[in-house]
Design a protein around this motif. Structure first.
Motif, PDB file in Angstrom:
ATOM      1  N   VAL A 195       0.863  -1.177   0.000  1.00  0.00           N
ATOM      2  CA  VAL A 195       0.000   0.000   0.000  1.00  0.00           C
ATOM      3  C   VAL A 195       0.904   1.233   0.000  1.00  0.00           C
ATOM      4  N   VAL A 196       0.657   2.149  -0.942  1.00  0.00           N
ATOM      5  CA  VAL A 196       1.423   3.394  -0.974  1.00  0.00           C
ATOM      6  C   VAL A 196       0.596   4.478  -0.291  1.00  0.00           C
ATOM      7  N   VAL A 197       1.192   5.103   0.735  1.00  0.00           N
ATOM      8  CA  VAL A 197       0.488   6.092   1.546  1.00  0.00           C
ATOM      9  C   VAL A 197       1.157   7.460   1.401  1.00  0.00           C
ATOM     10  N   LYS A 198       0.336   8.476   1.172  1.00  0.00           N
ATOM     11  CA  LYS A 198       0.826   9.856   1.198  1.00  0.00           C
ATOM     12  C   LYS A 198       0.698  10.347   2.633  1.00  0.00           C
ATOM     13  N   ASN A 199       1.802  10.687   3.260  1.00  0.00           N
ATOM     14  CA  ASN A 199       1.808  10.990   4.680  1.00  0.00           C
ATOM     15  C   ASN A 199       1.295  12.402   4.964  1.00  0.00           C
ATOM     16  N   LEU A 200       0.443  12.494   5.981  1.00  0.00           N
ATOM     17  CA  LEU A 200      -0.171  13.768   6.354  1.00  0.00           C
ATOM     18  C   LEU A 200       0.402  14.315   7.663  1.00  0.00           C
ATOM     19  N   PHE A 201       0.436  13.486   8.709  1.00  0.00           N
ATOM     20  CA  PHE A 201       1.023  13.863   9.995  1.00  0.00           C
ATOM     21  C   PHE A 201       1.998  12.778  10.425  1.00  0.00           C
ATOM     22  N   ARG A 233      16.037   5.040   5.982  1.00  0.00           N
ATOM     23  CA  ARG A 233      14.769   5.710   6.274  1.00  0.00           C
ATOM     24  C   ARG A 233      14.388   5.479   7.731  1.00  0.00           C
ATOM     25  N   ILE A 234      13.734   6.474   8.323  1.00  0.00           N
ATOM     26  CA  ILE A 234      13.402   6.441   9.744  1.00  0.00           C
ATOM     27  C   ILE A 234      11.906   6.216   9.903  1.00  0.00           C
ATOM     28  N   ASP A 235      11.523   5.023  10.333  1.00  0.00           N
ATOM     29  CA  ASP A 235      10.096   4.741  10.480  1.00  0.00           C
ATOM     30  C   ASP A 235       9.528   5.478  11.689  1.00  0.00           C
ATOM     31  N   ALA A 236       8.250   5.800  11.599  1.00  0.00           N
ATOM     32  CA  ALA A 236       7.571   6.544  12.655  1.00  0.00           C
ATOM     33  C   ALA A 236       6.072   6.384  12.479  1.00  0.00           C
ATOM     34  N   PHE A 237       5.352   6.484  13.581  1.00  0.00           N
ATOM     35  CA  PHE A 237       3.898   6.404  13.513  1.00  0.00           C
ATOM     36  C   PHE A 237       3.366   7.650  12.810  1.00  0.00           C
ATOM     37  N   GLY A 238       2.290   7.481  12.070  1.00  0.00           N
ATOM     38  CA  GLY A 238       1.713   8.622  11.379  1.00  0.00           C
ATOM     39  C   GLY A 238       0.338   8.321  10.824  1.00  0.00           C
ATOM     40  N   VAL A 239      -0.256   9.352  10.224  1.00  0.00           N
ATOM     41  CA  VAL A 239      -1.542   9.219   9.556  1.00  0.00           C
ATOM     42  C   VAL A 239      -1.378   9.704   8.125  1.00  0.00           C
ATOM     43  N   GLY A 240      -2.020   9.013   7.203  1.00  0.00           N
ATOM     44  CA  GLY A 240      -1.870   9.380   5.802  1.00  0.00           C
ATOM     45  C   GLY A 240      -3.070   8.944   4.979  1.00  0.00           C
ATOM     46  N   LYS A 241      -2.955   9.156   3.685  1.00  0.00           N
ATOM     47  CA  LYS A 241      -4.029   8.816   2.752  1.00  0.00           C
ATOM     48  C   LYS A 241      -3.503   7.824   1.725  1.00  0.00           C
ATOM     49  N   VAL A 242      -4.272   6.777   1.479  1.00  0.00           N
ATOM     50  CA  VAL A 242      -3.869   5.746   0.519  1.00  0.00           C
ATOM     51  C   VAL A 242      -3.891   6.322  -0.888  1.00  0.00           C
ATOM     52  N   VAL A 243      -2.779   6.143  -1.591  1.00  0.00           N
ATOM     53  CA  VAL A 243      -2.658   6.589  -2.982  1.00  0.00           C
ATOM     54  C   VAL A 243      -2.878   5.419  -3.931  1.00  0.00           C
ATOM     55  N   HIS A 265     -13.549  12.079   9.998  1.00  0.00           N
ATOM     56  CA  HIS A 265     -14.511  13.161  10.178  1.00  0.00           C
ATOM     57  C   HIS A 265     -14.779  13.527  11.641  1.00  0.00           C
ATOM     58  N   GLU A 266     -14.809  12.556  12.569  1.00  0.00           N
ATOM     59  CA  GLU A 266     -15.234  12.878  13.930  1.00  0.00           C
ATOM     60  C   GLU A 266     -14.220  13.726  14.687  1.00  0.00           C
ATOM     61  N   PHE A 267     -12.929  13.394  14.568  1.00  0.00           N
ATOM     62  CA  PHE A 267     -11.895  14.121  15.282  1.00  0.00           C
ATOM     63  C   PHE A 267     -10.859  14.649  14.283  1.00  0.00           C
ATOM     64  N   PRO A 268     -10.094  15.673  14.669  1.00  0.00           N
ATOM     65  CA  PRO A 268      -8.992  16.123  13.815  1.00  0.00           C
ATOM     66  C   PRO A 268      -8.041  14.956  13.516  1.00  0.00           C
ATOM     67  N   LEU A 269      -7.505  14.928  12.302  1.00  0.00           N
ATOM     68  CA  LEU A 269      -6.624  13.825  11.906  1.00  0.00           C
ATOM     69  C   LEU A 269      -5.443  13.672  12.855  1.00  0.00           C
ATOM     70  N   VAL A 273       4.576  16.656  13.100  1.00  0.00           N
ATOM     71  CA  VAL A 273       4.886  17.430  11.895  1.00  0.00           C
ATOM     72  C   VAL A 273       3.796  17.171  10.871  1.00  0.00           C
ATOM     73  N   GLN A 274       3.189  18.241  10.379  1.00  0.00           N
ATOM     74  CA  GLN A 274       2.171  18.118   9.335  1.00  0.00           C
ATOM     75  C   GLN A 274       2.825  18.342   7.977  1.00  0.00           C
ATOM     76  N   LEU A 275       2.654  17.371   7.084  1.00  0.00           N
ATOM     77  CA  LEU A 275       3.251  17.483   5.755  1.00  0.00           C
ATOM     78  C   LEU A 275       2.299  18.142   4.767  1.00  0.00           C
ATOM     79  N   THR A 276       1.030  17.802   4.855  1.00  0.00           N
ATOM     80  CA  THR A 276       0.041  18.363   3.942  1.00  0.00           C
ATOM     81  C   THR A 276      -1.335  18.138   4.528  1.00  0.00           C
ATOM     82  N   SER A 277      -2.360  18.691   3.876  1.00  0.00           N
ATOM     83  CA  SER A 277      -3.735  18.516   4.327  1.00  0.00           C
ATOM     84  C   SER A 277      -4.381  17.355   3.577  1.00  0.00           C
ATOM     85  N   LEU A 278      -5.501  16.908   4.089  1.00  0.00           N
ATOM     86  CA  LEU A 278      -6.214  15.779   3.467  1.00  0.00           C
ATOM     87  C   LEU A 278      -6.693  16.145   2.069  1.00  0.00           C
TER      88      LEU A 278
END
Length: 346
Positions: A41-47, A79-89, A126-130, A341-346
């Protein structure tokens, strides 16, 4: 489609206080596709999460590096792995579709190729901020919840001390403690942070440890009847002082030792006679040991957020290039709450 995937690496092992110059921003081509049947799965990272424990992985050698895979040494250029939230590309995994919002183990980079077996979960955007899914509803939240409820086992009316109380975990522990009917005091490193604890997060009291030349005496003032629970994020002299003020059958959750990460000369020197005769329990723990609590943690913490009983404290920088300064700032005490760190918006 091919993109230039920017990512952060360390240039060399970091055995002292980290600085921005220890890191480098690099870029490599990445094709936004997956091979048929690959399950990638390729993910575009958001936070992205910025966590102090990563420093132990960047050292030439640390005893923690051999304990489990997620603590393994990070090599220069890796590469340095880290927990995050992103969107599937792009997805080769039938469990995920394009544009799904996911949380899991990503990396300090713009895009992450998530391979089978790596933690990845869909979330409701939708319920909480990303950002909440990386902070209060993420590993920091689970660490606070598991450490306080499963390790410390609080009882109503007990007296709780939290170090680094304005940090990502400590700020949540204090709130859980108040919700459990405990008396809570926290320490932090500035007046602004102390005010936050008392005025915004509901701590009964708080103090600036930098203004206290004698930590044992300071804790004796704030806890004249002793400490029942100490949630330790610091180690070193603060741990010594807390144990000296513990009550019989006190419990200590050993969550972090940030004061010892950058100075090998700083080590706790506990009075073991105190530990034995007071029958104090000290236990180190990691959130991954308590995944069985995850559903209950998410359910109760989400409910607290919906009803305004808890507050997420976040410190967000913008842009991948800000990762080095964000990380170095953890060890200067720059952050208030969870550093992201925020990389971009949804």
């Amino acid at each position: 489609m091919e993109v230039e995937n920017k990512h952060i690496i360390i240039k060399h092992a970091i055995d002292g206080l980290p600085t921005e110059s220890d890191f480098e921003l690099r870029s490599t081509p990445l094709v936004l596709s997956v091979a048929q049947g690959s399950k990638e799965v390729v993910v575009k990272n958001l936070f992205l999460s910025i966590d102090p424990y990563q420093l132990n992985r960047m050292k030439t050698c640390s005893s923690s590096q051999k304990t489990f895979a997620a603590a393994a040494r990070i090599q220069p250029g890796q590469r340095i792995d880290a927990f995050g939230v992103g969107k599937v590309v792009v997805s080769g995994n039938e469990e995920f579709e394009r544009d799904d919002v996911v949380v899991g183990l990503l990396a300090w980079e713009e895009y992450t190729v998530v391979r089978p077996g790596t933690t990845l979960t869909k979330v409701d955007p939708h319920e909480f901020p990303l950002s909440y899914h990386v902070s209060i509803l993420g590993p920091s939240g689970l660490t606070a919840y598991a450490g306080f409820y499963d390790i410390c086992k609080p009882k109503k009316g007990e007296k709780v001390f939290v170090s680094t109380a304005s940090g990502s975990v400590g700020s949540l522990v204090g709130q859980y403690a108040k919700l459990s009917g405990c008396y809570v005091v926290g320490c932090a490193g500035s007046k602004t942070k102390v005010d936050l604890l008392k005025e915004k997060l509901g701590f009964d009291d708080a103090f600036n440890y930098k203004e206290e030349p004698d930590l044992k005496s300071a804790l004796r003032r704030y806890f004249p009847e002793g400490i029942d629970i100490y949630f330790d994020n610091v180690g070193s002299a603060m741990l010594d002082a807390a144990v000296a003020n513990m009550n019989l059958f006190g419990r200590v959750a050993l969550c972090g030792a940030i004061s010892e990460y950058t100075d090998a000369g700083k080590r706790a020197a506990l009075d073991m006679v105190d530990v034995i005769y007071k029958r104090i329990t000290l236990r180190g723990f990691l959130a991954l040991d308590h995944l069985n609590l995850y559903a209950g943690f998410i359910s109760s913490t989400s409910d607290h957020l919906r009803h305004g009983r808890m507050r997420a404290v976040e410190d967000i920088s913008t842009g991948l290039e800000s990762v080095p300064s964000a990380f170095a700032g953890l060890f200067r005490g720059d952050n208030v709450g969870k550093k992201l760190v925020q990389l971009t918006s949804l």
